[in-house]
Scaffold this active site. Sequence first.
Site, PDB file in Angstrom:
ATOM      1  N   ASN A 186       4.660  -7.477   6.774  1.00 57.16           N
ATOM      2  CA  ASN A 186       5.576  -6.843   7.728  1.00 57.16           C
ATOM      3  C   ASN A 186       4.938  -5.687   8.498  1.00 57.16           C
ATOM      4  O   ASN A 186       5.633  -4.873   9.105  1.00 57.16           O
ATOM      5  CB  ASN A 186       6.809  -6.327   6.977  1.00 57.16           C
ATOM      6  CG  ASN A 186       6.438  -5.247   5.957  1.00 57.16           C
ATOM      7  OD1 ASN A 186       5.335  -5.243   5.442  1.00 57.16           O
ATOM      8  ND2 ASN A 186       7.350  -4.330   5.692  1.00 57.16           N
ATOM      9  N   GLU A 187       3.601  -5.606   8.482  1.00 58.59           N
ATOM     10  CA  GLU A 187       2.902  -4.452   9.055  1.00 58.59           C
ATOM     11  C   GLU A 187       3.393  -4.059  10.449  1.00 58.59           C
ATOM     12  O   GLU A 187       3.573  -2.866  10.731  1.00 58.59           O
ATOM     13  CB  GLU A 187       1.389  -4.703   9.099  1.00 58.59           C
ATOM     14  CG  GLU A 187       0.664  -4.442   7.794  1.00 58.59           C
ATOM     15  CD  GLU A 187       0.807  -5.563   6.766  1.00 58.59           C
ATOM     16  OE1 GLU A 187       1.546  -6.540   7.033  1.00 58.59           O
ATOM     17  OE2 GLU A 187       0.186  -5.466   5.701  1.00 58.59           O
ATOM     18  N   GLY A 202       1.116  -5.165   1.412  1.00 61.60           N
ATOM     19  CA  GLY A 202       0.053  -5.240   0.408  1.00 61.60           C
ATOM     20  C   GLY A 202       0.467  -6.030  -0.824  1.00 61.60           C
ATOM     21  O   GLY A 202      -0.381  -6.649  -1.484  1.00 61.60           O
ATOM     22  N   LEU A 247       0.844  -1.201   0.000  1.00 56.12           N
ATOM     23  CA  LEU A 247       0.000   0.000   0.000  1.00 56.12           C
ATOM     24  C   LEU A 247       0.874   1.244   0.000  1.00 56.12           C
ATOM     25  O   LEU A 247       1.937   1.273   0.622  1.00 56.12           O
ATOM     26  CB  LEU A 247      -0.915  -0.006   1.226  1.00 56.12           C
ATOM     27  CG  LEU A 247      -1.830  -1.218   1.364  1.00 56.12           C
ATOM     28  CD1 LEU A 247      -2.837  -0.970   2.474  1.00 56.12           C
ATOM     29  CD2 LEU A 247      -2.531  -1.543   0.054  1.00 56.12           C
TER      30      LEU A 247
HETATM   31  N1  CO8 Z   1       4.556   3.666  -0.071  1.00 57.39           N
HETATM   32  C1  CO8 Z   1       5.024   4.866  -0.457  1.00 57.39           C
HETATM   33  N2  CO8 Z   1       6.295   5.106  -0.816  1.00 57.39           N
HETATM   34  C2  CO8 Z   1       7.136   4.053  -0.797  1.00 57.39           C
HETATM   35  C3  CO8 Z   1       6.725   2.762  -0.409  1.00 57.39           C
HETATM   36  C4  CO8 Z   1       5.353   2.583  -0.028  1.00 57.39           C
HETATM   37  N3  CO8 Z   1       4.868   1.397   0.353  1.00 57.39           N
HETATM   38  N4  CO8 Z   1       7.788   1.940  -0.485  1.00 57.39           N
HETATM   39  C5  CO8 Z   1       8.821   2.682  -0.917  1.00 57.39           C
HETATM   40  N5  CO8 Z   1       8.448   3.959  -1.109  1.00 57.39           N
HETATM   41  C6  CO8 Z   1       9.262   5.079  -1.606  1.00 57.39           C
HETATM   42  C7  CO8 Z   1      10.514   5.275  -0.781  1.00 57.39           C
HETATM   43  O1  CO8 Z   1      10.261   6.083   0.353  1.00 57.39           O
HETATM   44  C8  CO8 Z   1      11.411   5.969  -1.769  1.00 57.39           C
HETATM   45  O2  CO8 Z   1      11.017   7.329  -1.845  1.00 57.39           O
HETATM   46  P1  CO8 Z   1      12.105   8.480  -2.175  1.00 57.39           P
HETATM   47  O3  CO8 Z   1      12.608   8.170  -3.541  1.00 57.39           O
HETATM   48  O4  CO8 Z   1      11.292   9.730  -2.086  1.00 57.39           O
HETATM   49  O5  CO8 Z   1      13.154   8.377  -1.110  1.00 57.39           O
HETATM   50  C9  CO8 Z   1      11.047   5.308  -3.096  1.00 57.39           C
HETATM   51  O6  CO8 Z   1       9.743   4.744  -2.901  1.00 57.39           O
HETATM   52  C10 CO8 Z   1      11.994   4.192  -3.488  1.00 57.39           C
HETATM   53  O7  CO8 Z   1      12.135   3.292  -2.400  1.00 57.39           O
HETATM   54  P2  CO8 Z   1      13.528   2.626  -1.986  1.00 57.39           P
HETATM   55  O8  CO8 Z   1      14.635   3.621  -2.149  1.00 57.39           O
HETATM   56  O9  CO8 Z   1      13.366   2.014  -0.642  1.00 57.39           O
HETATM   57  O10 CO8 Z   1      13.657   1.511  -3.128  1.00 57.39           O
HETATM   58  P3  CO8 Z   1      14.455   0.127  -3.066  1.00 57.39           P
HETATM   59  O11 CO8 Z   1      14.481  -0.354  -4.462  1.00 57.39           O
HETATM   60  O12 CO8 Z   1      15.744   0.267  -2.321  1.00 57.39           O
HETATM   61  O13 CO8 Z   1      13.537  -0.843  -2.163  1.00 57.39           O
HETATM   62  C11 CO8 Z   1      11.455  -1.801  -1.426  1.00 57.39           C
HETATM   63  C12 CO8 Z   1      12.268  -1.199  -2.595  1.00 57.39           C
HETATM   64  C13 CO8 Z   1      12.067  -3.135  -0.995  1.00 57.39           C
HETATM   65  C14 CO8 Z   1      10.038  -2.029  -1.909  1.00 57.39           C
HETATM   66  C15 CO8 Z   1      11.505  -0.814  -0.244  1.00 57.39           C
HETATM   67  O14 CO8 Z   1      11.141   0.469  -0.731  1.00 57.39           O
HETATM   68  C16 CO8 Z   1      10.601  -1.133   0.884  1.00 57.39           C
HETATM   69  O15 CO8 Z   1      10.861  -2.028   1.668  1.00 57.39           O
HETATM   70  N6  CO8 Z   1       9.514  -0.342   1.013  1.00 57.39           N
HETATM   71  C17 CO8 Z   1       8.602  -0.418   2.137  1.00 57.39           C
HETATM   72  C18 CO8 Z   1       7.578  -1.441   1.868  1.00 57.39           C
HETATM   73  C19 CO8 Z   1       6.625  -1.527   3.000  1.00 57.39           C
HETATM   74  O16 CO8 Z   1       6.964  -1.662   4.163  1.00 57.39           O
HETATM   75  N7  CO8 Z   1       5.331  -1.443   2.667  1.00 57.39           N
HETATM   76  C20 CO8 Z   1       4.309  -1.519   3.619  1.00 57.39           C
HETATM   77  C21 CO8 Z   1       3.160  -0.652   3.220  1.00 57.39           C
HETATM   78  S1  CO8 Z   1       1.789  -0.894   4.334  1.00 57.39           S
HETATM   79  C22 CO8 Z   1       0.799  -2.078   3.618  1.00 57.39           C
HETATM   80  O17 CO8 Z   1       0.980  -2.444   2.491  1.00 57.39           O
HETATM   81  C23 CO8 Z   1      -0.336  -2.680   4.376  1.00 57.39           C
HETATM   82  C24 CO8 Z   1      -0.892  -1.775   5.364  1.00 57.39           C
HETATM   83  C25 CO8 Z   1      -2.060  -2.337   6.118  1.00 57.39           C
HETATM   84  C26 CO8 Z   1      -2.695  -1.262   6.935  1.00 57.39           C
HETATM   85  C27 CO8 Z   1      -3.261  -1.738   8.205  1.00 57.39           C
HETATM   86  C28 CO8 Z   1      -3.542  -0.534   9.114  1.00 57.39           C
HETATM   87  C29 CO8 Z   1      -4.572  -0.777  10.141  1.00 57.39           C
END
Ligand code: CO8
Length: 260
Positions: free
Chosen positions: A135-136, A111, A66
């Site tokens: 990993n939430e 997500g 997400l």
């Molecule tokens: N949302 C928004 N922006 C994101 C996300 C995301 N999920 N993931 C990465 N970005 C952004 C980064 O902040 C970065 O931004 P910027 O260029 O401005 O610095 C850009 O995208 C590129 O990211 P990386 O530099 O980290 O790229 P890499 O190629 O090194 O890594 C990964 C890619 C492995 C995908 C890494 O970005 C990562 O681990 N991201 C986090 C993923 C994550 O933890 N997602 C969880 C989202 S929450 C969800 O899906 C369920 C929520 C359920 C809600 C329940 C609530 C009650």
Amino acid sequence: TSSKIKVDLDNSNGIAVMKFDNPPVNSMSLDFLTEFSINLEKLELDKSCRGVILTSAQPRIFSAGLDIMDMYGTSPEHCGAFWKAVQDMWLKLYGYSKITIAAINGASPAGGCLMALCCDYRIMADDPRYSIGLNETQLGIVAPFWFKDTLLNTVGHRTTELSLQMGIMYHAHEALKIGLVDQLVPEGKVLSTAVETLGTWLAVPGHAREISKSMMRKPTVDKLLANKEADIKNFVSFITKDSIQKSLGMYLAALKKKKA
Ligand code: CO8
């Protein structure tokens, strides 16, 4: 708005490939989710489509899950609309009548993992750099009951308990071992293997397969259907809390710091 998902339906075999193309990380924003559900709906109604493969057009990343920016510093109204789009994506995909295969050609957190779990079969690139999981908790947020159910229905109670509490991201080999994915193949073969596999699924009498799928999944789908509004309210009141916003802010900062 430009398209974030490319759909390619091969009329010779009825197989549609949906490629996520939302750079840099295929995050599932409100726009992305809306486009995804519309495409899926269209393919479900299209008699010439018999099965759908989900994969990524971005290198190294299936989907980052997400879009955190839809949940961080946005209004309660926006959070509510966003959450409804997440629910609708899940309801459509988990309850999909046609065969779905996830061709996981990169990282697949939260997500992204949920979307893969909704498919009938998961093929992942055999690369230790790629990991997948819910990993939430690592973001200080809680996967809702229907995320939990989807994982539980796939890997069982004990693994789900460990997985959710610790917010574990599994490397490809570990994911195979616990049954989170079904098969590992070299990255260059992920899509072709998905097409081949879909062919073997298509050889099963369709009506019987479809009823069997529904029999397995309907109780889980019905649980959310009966609680949709309450689940949205719950999400909005949780995600807009100061403490939760703070956690998300810290997580975002850590993501950016990792890069620097
Ligand atoms: N949302 C928004 N922006 C994101 C996300 C995301 N999920 N993931 C990465 N970005 C952004 C980064 O902040 C970065 O931004 P910027 O260029 O401005 O610095 C850009 O995208 C590129 O990211 P990386 O530099 O980290 O790229 P890499 O190629 O090194 O890594 C990964 C890619 C492995 C995908 C890494 O970005 C990562 O681990 N991201 C986090 C993923 C994550 O933890 N997602 C969880 C989202 S929450 C969800 O899906 C369920 C929520 C359920 C809600 C329940 C609530 C009650």
